[in-house]
Design an enzyme around this catalytic site. Sequence first.
Site, PDB file in Angstrom:
ATOM      1  N   ALA A  12      -4.478  -1.391   0.157  1.00 47.76           N
ATOM      2  CA  ALA A  12      -5.047  -0.225   0.824  1.00 47.76           C
ATOM      3  C   ALA A  12      -5.863  -0.601   2.056  1.00 47.76           C
ATOM      4  O   ALA A  12      -6.496   0.246   2.668  1.00 47.76           O
ATOM      5  CB  ALA A  12      -5.917   0.558  -0.150  1.00 47.76           C
ATOM      6  N   GLY A  13      -5.826  -1.885   2.424  1.00 53.53           N
ATOM      7  CA  GLY A  13      -6.632  -2.340   3.560  1.00 53.53           C
ATOM      8  C   GLY A  13      -6.143  -1.722   4.856  1.00 53.53           C
ATOM      9  O   GLY A  13      -4.981  -1.355   4.987  1.00 53.53           O
ATOM     10  N   ARG A  17      -7.886  -5.798  12.232  1.00 62.33           N
ATOM     11  CA  ARG A  17      -7.863  -7.012  13.054  1.00 62.33           C
ATOM     12  C   ARG A  17      -6.450  -7.422  13.475  1.00 62.33           C
ATOM     13  O   ARG A  17      -6.275  -8.328  14.287  1.00 62.33           O
ATOM     14  CB  ARG A  17      -8.552  -8.164  12.304  1.00 62.33           C
ATOM     15  CG  ARG A  17     -10.068  -8.067  12.390  1.00 62.33           C
ATOM     16  CD  ARG A  17     -10.739  -9.134  11.559  1.00 62.33           C
ATOM     17  NE  ARG A  17     -10.610  -8.865  10.128  1.00 62.33           N
ATOM     18  CZ  ARG A  17     -10.953  -9.721   9.174  1.00 62.33           C
ATOM     19  NH1 ARG A  17     -11.436 -10.905   9.500  1.00 62.33           N
ATOM     20  NH2 ARG A  17     -10.819  -9.402   7.905  1.00 62.33           N
ATOM     21  N   GLY A  82     -14.194  -0.885  -1.497  1.00 62.17           N
ATOM     22  CA  GLY A  82     -14.300  -2.241  -2.015  1.00 62.17           C
ATOM     23  C   GLY A  82     -13.198  -2.598  -2.996  1.00 62.17           C
ATOM     24  O   GLY A  82     -12.492  -1.734  -3.513  1.00 62.17           O
ATOM     25  N   SER A 408      48.822  -7.522  23.781  1.00 63.16           N
ATOM     26  CA  SER A 408      47.519  -7.711  24.438  1.00 63.16           C
ATOM     27  C   SER A 408      47.152  -6.499  25.282  1.00 63.16           C
ATOM     28  O   SER A 408      48.018  -5.856  25.863  1.00 63.16           O
ATOM     29  CB  SER A 408      47.574  -8.923  25.363  1.00 63.16           C
ATOM     30  OG  SER A 408      47.809 -10.066  24.604  1.00 63.16           O
TER      31      SER A 408
HETATM   32  C1  UD1 Z   1     -12.212 -11.024  -0.413  1.00 58.39           C
HETATM   33  C2  UD1 Z   1     -13.182 -11.564  -1.463  1.00 58.39           C
HETATM   34  C3  UD1 Z   1     -13.679 -12.956  -1.063  1.00 58.39           C
HETATM   35  C4  UD1 Z   1     -12.485 -13.867  -0.878  1.00 58.39           C
HETATM   36  C5  UD1 Z   1     -11.476 -13.275   0.119  1.00 58.39           C
HETATM   37  C6  UD1 Z   1     -10.189 -14.068   0.108  1.00 58.39           C
HETATM   38  C7  UD1 Z   1     -14.300  -9.621  -2.460  1.00 58.39           C
HETATM   39  C8  UD1 Z   1     -15.531  -8.800  -2.501  1.00 58.39           C
HETATM   40  N1  UD1 Z   1     -14.301 -10.646  -1.590  1.00 58.39           N
HETATM   41  O1  UD1 Z   1     -12.911 -10.848   0.812  1.00 58.39           O
HETATM   42  O2  UD1 Z   1     -14.541 -13.504  -2.041  1.00 58.39           O
HETATM   43  O3  UD1 Z   1     -12.897 -15.137  -0.457  1.00 58.39           O
HETATM   44  O4  UD1 Z   1     -11.102 -11.932  -0.252  1.00 58.39           O
HETATM   45  O5  UD1 Z   1      -9.268 -13.619   1.072  1.00 58.39           O
HETATM   46  O6  UD1 Z   1     -13.371  -9.341  -3.203  1.00 58.39           O
HETATM   47  N2  UD1 Z   1      -8.710  -3.666  -0.401  1.00 58.39           N
HETATM   48  C9  UD1 Z   1      -8.362  -2.405  -0.836  1.00 58.39           C
HETATM   49  N3  UD1 Z   1      -9.320  -1.448  -0.915  1.00 58.39           N
HETATM   50  C10 UD1 Z   1     -10.627  -1.687  -0.607  1.00 58.39           C
HETATM   51  C11 UD1 Z   1     -10.984  -2.980  -0.161  1.00 58.39           C
HETATM   52  C12 UD1 Z   1      -9.997  -3.949  -0.070  1.00 58.39           C
HETATM   53  O7  UD1 Z   1      -7.196  -2.155  -1.148  1.00 58.39           O
HETATM   54  O8  UD1 Z   1     -11.412  -0.761  -0.719  1.00 58.39           O
HETATM   55  C13 UD1 Z   1      -7.667  -4.718  -0.330  1.00 58.39           C
HETATM   56  C14 UD1 Z   1      -7.330  -5.143   1.082  1.00 58.39           C
HETATM   57  O9  UD1 Z   1      -6.190  -4.437   1.554  1.00 58.39           O
HETATM   58  C15 UD1 Z   1      -6.996  -6.613   0.911  1.00 58.39           C
HETATM   59  C16 UD1 Z   1      -7.831  -7.047  -0.289  1.00 58.39           C
HETATM   60  O10 UD1 Z   1      -8.176  -5.867  -0.981  1.00 58.39           O
HETATM   61  O11 UD1 Z   1      -5.619  -6.797   0.588  1.00 58.39           O
HETATM   62  C17 UD1 Z   1      -9.073  -7.849   0.110  1.00 58.39           C
HETATM   63  O12 UD1 Z   1      -9.933  -7.087   0.917  1.00 58.39           O
HETATM   64  P1  UD1 Z   1     -10.683  -7.705   2.158  1.00 58.39           P
HETATM   65  O13 UD1 Z   1     -11.569  -6.669   2.740  1.00 58.39           O
HETATM   66  O14 UD1 Z   1      -9.710  -8.377   3.060  1.00 58.39           O
HETATM   67  O15 UD1 Z   1     -11.623  -8.797   1.426  1.00 58.39           O
HETATM   68  P2  UD1 Z   1     -12.323 -10.044   2.097  1.00 58.39           P
HETATM   69  O16 UD1 Z   1     -13.497  -9.589   2.871  1.00 58.39           O
HETATM   70  O17 UD1 Z   1     -11.313 -10.854   2.811  1.00 58.39           O
HETATM   71 CA    CA Z   2      -9.043 -10.576   3.490  1.00 56.91          CA
END
Ligand code: UD1
Ligand code: CA
Length: 453
Positions: A12-13, A17, A82, A408
């Site tokens: 869901a990210g 970036r 989160g 041809s």
């Molecule tokens: C996260 C970890 C961190 C780890 C890193 C590795 C947590 C709090 N932190 O950080 O310890 O070192 O990954 O890459 O877990 N997502 C959702 N919904 C949300 C938030 C996130 O679906 O509400 C998904 C994103 O699409 C992604 C994944 O969860 O695929 C991780 O989210 P992201 O925000 O990239 O976490 P990081 O800050 O990288």
């Molecule tokens: Ca990440």
Amino acid sequence: MARTCLAIVLAAGEGTRMRSARPKVLHAIAGRSLLAHVLRAVADSGVTATAVVVGPNDTAVAAEARRMSPDAECFLQQERRGTAHAVLAARRAIERHPDDILIVYGDTPLIRPASLLQLRSAIADGAAVAVLGFRATDPAGYGRLILEGNELIAIREAADANASERAAALCNGGIMAMAGKTALAILERIGDRNRKHEFYLTDAIEIARGMKLRAAAVEVEEDDMRGINTKKQLAEAETAAQQRLRQAALEAGVTLVAPETVHLCADTKFGRDVVIEPYVVFGEKVTVEDGAVIHSFSHIAGAHVGKGVSVGPFARLRPGTRLGEGARIGNFVEVKEAVVEAGAKANHLSYIGDALVGANANVGAGTITCNYDGIAKHRTEIGKDTFIGSNSALVAPVRIGDGAYIGSGSVITQNVPADALALGRSRQTNKEGWATRLRGLKMLGKKKPHSRD
Ligand code: UD1
Ligand code: CA
């Protein structure tokens, strides 16, 4: 009995970036989307159910999930609050009480099934939570695993960690397994009291320990854990994926003359004694059978290349192509949605689309199947042992009978009976002395004679 396992893939990210209109997990490496890689790895680690958490308006992400895993259930995370909040979007699936739950990020495409299986065995051994850790070349931005001996005590987000915690060697890859029976109790206790007011999945460790449950860490190599947030990381992951695929092909006995120039897809399949010359690109769904040779600068996707076939140089095989044993597709030939039977040849400059080319047919240079009339596509059937003279246009729908011969330069608009000769062109006329007269007139500065003269 085998343990049941639910995989929850977080997708869901927003992926801001990536600076792209496309959802992050739909960017591709090795010919398929990041999400597809993750779903493949998950499927290969023996899961019995898959949940994909998608964001609002992510219909394309849900569609890709269904394409790769038709049985996957998609859950909507309405607000991005989160990683733990995202996991709870799949609450209905968690409530079915699987033995193991794997939580995998959709942007971590190089994760291998073997690593996921290691996590699952940590759960089978009695841990309530297990996470994958790795030694990062550049640990910036990763959470840190706080260990005491072999016990995992906590995961600290880099922003919340003190200097000694930040120096901890193992970084959090983000991929986690939980025991199904305690998962919900742990997840429900996670709060949002941190700097970003997000529900952090990483809090699961301390909560589990507070409940007198055990947490474990499993170390894997860094490539497994490459998380993709930027186009630069996407390119680096592509390099790593290609290296793995080439290595596997070489180990399986494929001859790659210049491995670093061959671009493979995650699902490319090779038989024995296949030779791939430099600069060949493979898209999704390609099988190359024993003894086939792919010459330089060919582009192949969705094609089956039979035994002993020769393709290229400079050939393009598009989806729906099937080349029978010993067929030859030469330079500047494009094939799409077509079966070319055993021993048939199209050696130069042709387009063969929506067609059947019978066994041992010889398709001359410049032959084109005119498959599209501007509205719909039509089929061309070329019989066995036919000879299609060079520069012929076969206007579909049309059928050339077995053993027929096309002169041809023909434009073929009607079916040709077996063993017939078809001449689909205007008759040639020769004008004796015409060119000599032209040159004479030119010298006198006069106009060109009319060809009727
Ligand atoms: C996260 C970890 C961190 C780890 C890193 C590795 C947590 C709090 N932190 O950080 O310890 O070192 O990954 O890459 O877990 N997502 C959702 N919904 C949300 C938030 C996130 O679906 O509400 C998904 C994103 O699409 C992604 C994944 O969860 O695929 C991780 O989210 P992201 O925000 O990239 O976490 P990081 O800050 O990288
Ligand atoms: Ca990440």
